[in-house]
Design an enzyme around this catalytic site. Structure first.
Site, short mmCIF file in Angstrom:
data_model
loop_
_atom_site.label_atom_id
_atom_site.label_comp_id
_atom_site.label_asym_id
_atom_site.label_seq_id
_atom_site.Cartn_x
_atom_site.Cartn_y
_atom_site.Cartn_z
N ASP A 139 -3.41 78.83 -11.62
CA ASP A 139 -4.37 77.88 -12.18
C ASP A 139 -3.66 76.68 -12.78
O ASP A 139 -2.42 76.64 -12.85
CB ASP A 139 -5.27 78.59 -13.20
CG ASP A 139 -4.47 79.44 -14.19
OD1 ASP A 139 -3.51 78.89 -14.78
OD2 ASP A 139 -4.78 80.64 -14.35
N HIS A 163 2.87 74.57 3.01
CA HIS A 163 1.94 75.71 2.95
C HIS A 163 1.43 76.12 4.33
O HIS A 163 0.71 77.12 4.42
CB HIS A 163 0.78 75.33 2.04
CG HIS A 163 0.02 74.16 2.59
ND1 HIS A 163 0.56 72.89 2.64
CD2 HIS A 163 -1.21 74.06 3.14
CE1 HIS A 163 -0.32 72.07 3.20
NE2 HIS A 163 -1.40 72.76 3.52
N ASP A 164 1.72 75.36 5.36
CA ASP A 164 1.22 75.69 6.70
C ASP A 164 2.27 76.33 7.60
O ASP A 164 1.98 76.63 8.76
CB ASP A 164 0.71 74.42 7.40
CG ASP A 164 -0.57 73.91 6.79
OD1 ASP A 164 -1.33 74.73 6.25
OD2 ASP A 164 -0.80 72.69 6.85
N GLU A 177 -0.90 63.16 6.60
CA GLU A 177 -0.52 64.27 7.47
C GLU A 177 -0.99 63.85 8.86
O GLU A 177 -2.18 63.59 9.05
CB GLU A 177 -1.22 65.56 7.03
CG GLU A 177 -0.67 66.76 7.79
CD GLU A 177 -1.65 67.92 7.87
OE1 GLU A 177 -1.21 69.06 8.03
OE2 GLU A 177 -2.88 67.69 7.81
N ASP A 234 -4.31 66.01 -2.94
CA ASP A 234 -4.63 66.13 -1.53
C ASP A 234 -5.98 65.44 -1.29
O ASP A 234 -6.92 65.64 -2.05
CB ASP A 234 -4.76 67.62 -1.16
CG ASP A 234 -4.02 67.96 0.10
OD1 ASP A 234 -4.40 67.42 1.15
OD2 ASP A 234 -3.06 68.76 0.04
#
Ligand code: NOJ
Length: 567
Positions: free
Chosen positions: A33, A333-334, A258, A102
Site C-alpha cells: 500500500d 512488471h511484465d 510504452e 502510470d
C-alpha cells in the site's frame, strides 16, 4: 559537453519502478500500500535513484492488477486514500525524488462509469467513448487480444446486441480516441494529477491509441503481427502532439511511452524534440529476444546470443545519438527478473551477474529504469503449479491451452522463465516469515530465497553486497556526465562473451568490460593508454600482457581511460 538546454533531469535521472501491490504492506491484508511506500522512502533515496514510477494506483477491480481503471481520479482502496497519496508525494518531493504515474488510457475498466453508460444503450451519450460493432454489420474482422482465452478482441454484449473491442482482457474495453470528447476527458484528468504536483507519466501501450474505426481486414503486410499494426494507427502522432500542446507543454514533466510495435525506423517520430510528442519510450526488441517468433509469451528454444543482445542496444543507441532520447530497462512488471533472464541466478554466479547488469544499465546512454528488488538481485520464483499464479495472462493462457488439449506441463515449464508473476513476488525486506513484506498472507508467494542471500536486511550489512554495489554505481553515474551523455562505441562487436564499449564526452573516456559468460575470459585491446579502475564487481586479475584484461565469470569493470586508441 551537452549545453544547458540539452541537459535535463529526465535524462540524468535514474528511475526506480515500484509495483505497489508487492512493495510493502502496512495493514496486514497481504497487499502492498501507499503507506508502505512512504515508510520506505528513505531506503529508496539511499539507492541513489531520482524518479519513482508507480504502477497504477487508481481505483480498479483488479482484473489486470490496476491496468483496468474504474476511476482515474481516485486511489484504489486497497492501496490507501488520496490523503495517503498527498503525503507520499510530499515525502518524495521533500527528499528530492520525483514521481511519475502510470497513464492507462488505451482502455479503461468495464466497471468505469463511462463504459457502464456506453454499454447501456446504443443512444447513450457515452456510446462513442468505446468501439462498438453492431451485429447487423456481420461479424467484425479479426482483432487479436493479449489476454482473451480465445485471443479474440471482440466481445459480444447482449444488452445492445453489439461487440466491443478489447485488445487486453474482456474487462478492459478500448477507449475510442477518435472521439474528441474522450481525448478531452483524458487531458482534463492529466491536468488534475499535474496540478497535484505529479512529475510525469509512463504511458501504457500508448502506441495503440489510434485505430482505423472501419476495422478492415488486417492489411497483408501485417499478417501474423497484430502488434505492429496496432502501433501504426494513422492518427497516433496527431494525438500525442495534441496531448503535448494541451497538457504536457504546460508543465516541467517527464513522459515515457510504452510503445510495443513501434519499429526502429519510426522511433524518432515519437521523441524528436522538435515534434513535441514524448520524451522517450520503451521499445520491446530486447524483451522479444528470448521469445519465439510471433509468440510473445513463449520462450524460444535456443539461447539468445550476446551479439544479438548487443546489437539491439547498439542499433537503438545510434537512433538517439543526435536527436530524441532512449530509455533503458532489463526488467519490469511484465517480464521475468533481470538476473534470471539476462544473467545467471545460480548460487555461484548470481551476485556477479546481478552487479554486471547494474553496471551495464548505469553506463549506457539513455535513462535507466530499475524495477523494485533488482537492486538486491531478486530472482524468478518459478512456480511449480498453476494454483500459485495470480496473473490473468498466465491463467488465461493456461485455460486456452487446456481447451486445445495442449501440453500443460510444458506450459508450466515455460512460465517458470516467462511469467510476469516471477517479477511480482513481494519485496524481500528481511529474513522473517514473509520477508517483512506483510504480517498477513501475501497476495502472491514470497520467494524463499529471502531466507538466505536475497533481502535488504542481509545485504545492508555486507559492503560487497549487490545492494551496496548498486549504491556505489548509481553515484558513479551521477558524478560522470560522460556516462550519461557520452558517445557510445562498441569494441569487438562479434565477441560472444564480452560486451565491451567506451563512453566518451570531450576528454572524458570510460572503458566498460562486461563478461556475460560463466568462464574466465581474456579480452585484448589493440592499444590503450594507462587506465584507472573506477569500479569492478570482483577483484581484478592482473595480466602480464600489456593490452590484456582477464575477466572472471560475469566480471564487470569500469575504467577511466586516457586517449583510448583502438585499431
Ligand atoms: C502494459 C502493462 O505494462 C501491462 O501490465 C498491462 O497488462 C497491459 N499494458 C494492459 O494495460
Amino acid at each position: 559537453m551537452p549545453n544547458k538546454t540539452q541537459r535535463n533531469w529526465r535524462k540524468e535521472g535514474i528511475v526506480y519502478q515500484i509495483y505497489p501491490r508487492s512493495f510493502k504492506d502496512t495493514t496486514g491484508n497481504g497487499i502492498g500500500d501507499l503507506r508502505g511506500i512512504i515508510e520506505k522512502l528513505d531506503y529508496i533515496k539511499s539507492l541513489g535513484v531520482d524518479i519513482i514510477w508507480l504502477n497504477p494506483i487508481y481505483e480498479s477491480p483488479n482484473d489486470d492488477n490496476g491496468y483496468d481503471i474504474s476511476d482515474y481520479r481516485n486511489i484504489m482502496s486497497e492501496f490507501g486514500t488520496m490523503s495517503d497519496f498527498d503525503e507520499l508525494l510530499k515525502g518524495m518531493h521533500d527528499r528530492g525524488l520525483k514521481l511519475i504515474m502510470d497513464l492507462v488510457v488505451n482502455h479503461s475498466s468495464d466497471e468505469h462509469e463511462w463504459f457502464k453508460q456506453s454499454r447501456s444503450s446504443r443512444e447513450n451519450p457515452y456510446r462513442d467513448y468505446y468501439h462498438w460493432w453492431p451485429v447487423e454489420k456481420g461479424k467484425p474482422n479479426e482483432r487479436w487480444s493479449y489476454f482473451d482465452v480465445e485471443s479474440n478482441a471482440w466481445k459480444y454484449d447482449e444488452q445492445t446486441n453489439s461487440y466491443y473491442l478489447h485488445y487486453f482482457s474482456v474487462k478492459q474495453p478500448d477507449l475510442n480516441w477518435e472521439n474528441p470528447k474522450v481525448r478531452k476527458e483524458v487531458y482534463d484528468m492529466m491536468h488534475f494529477w499535474f496540478k497535484k504536483g505529479v512529475d510525469g507519466f509512463r504511458m501504457d501501450v500508448i502506441s495503440f491509441l489510434s485505430k482505423d474505426t472501419t476495422f478492415p481486414e488486417l492489411p497483408k503486410k501485417y499478417k501474423g503481427d497484430f502488434i505492429t499494426y496496432y502501433a501504426e494507427g494513422e492518427n497516433i502522432h496527431n494525438y500525442l502532439n495534441e496531448m503535448n500542446n494541451e497538457v504536457l507543454s504546460k508543465y516541467d514533466v517527464m513522459t515515457v511511452g510504452e510503445a510495443p510495435g513501434v519499429t526502429i525506423d519510426n522511433a524518432l517520430k515519437f521523441v524528436d524534440e522538435d515534434r513535441n510528442e514524448l520524451d522517450m519510450f520503451f521499445h520491446f526488441d530486447l524483451m522479444s529476444l528470448d521469445r519465439s517468433e510471433g509468440e510473445v509469451f513463449m520462450m524460444r528454444k535456443d539461447k539468445w546470443k550476446l551479439s544479438e543482445f548487443r546489437d539491439i542496444f547498439s542499433k537503438w543507441d545510434a537512433v538517439f545519438a543526435k536527436k530524441g532520447w532512449g530509455s533503458l530497462f532489463l526488467s519490469n512488471h511484465d517480464f521475468p527478473r533481470a538476473v534470471s533472464r539476462w544473467g545467471n541466478d545460480s548460487h555461484q554466479y548470481w551476485k556477479n551477474s546481478a552487479t554486471l547488469l547494474h553496471t551495464f544499465l548505469l553506463t549506457m546512454r539513455g535513462t535507466p529504469y530499475f524495477y523494485y528488488g533488482d537492486e538486491i538481485g531478486m530472482t524468478n520464483i518459478r512456480f511449480e503449479s498453476i494454483e500459485d499464479y495470480r496473473d490473468i495472462n498466465t491463467l488465461n493462457k493456461y485455460e486456452s491451452l487446456k481447451k486445445e488439449g495442449a501440453d500443460l506441463e510444458a506450459f508450466i515449464e515455460n512460465e517458470k522463465e516467462a511469467a510476469r508473476d516471477n517479477a511480482r513476488t513481494p519485496m524481500q525486506w528481511d529474513t522473517t516469515k514473509h520477508a517483512g513484506f506483510t504480517i498477513g498472507e501475501p497476495w502472491l508467494k514470497v520467494n524463499p530465497n529471502h531466507l538466505t542471500r536475497i533481502s535488504v536486511k542481509s545485504q545492508e550489512k555486507d559492503q560487497f553486497s549487490v545492494l551496496n554495489y548498486f549504491r556505489r554505481i548509481t553515484k558513479i553515474r551521477k558524478e560522470n556526465l560522460a556516462l550519461i551523455y557520452g558517445e557510445y562505441k562498441v569494441l569487438d562487436s562479434a565477441n560472444e562473451q564480452v560486451y565491451a564499449y567506451t563512453r566518451t564526452l570531450e576528454n572524458d573516456c570510460f572503458l566498460i568490460l562486461l563478461n556475460f559468460s560463466a568462464s574466465q575470459v581474456s579480452f585484448s585491446l589493440n592499444s590503450f593508454n594507462p587506465t584507472k579502475l573506477i569500479i569492478s564487481n570482483s577483484t581484478v586479475i592482473e595480466s602480464d600482457q600489456d593490452n590484456e584484461f582477464l575477466l572472471k565469470p560475469y566480471q564487470a569493470s569500469v575504467y577511466k581511460v586516457d586517449n583510448l586508441i583502438v585499431i
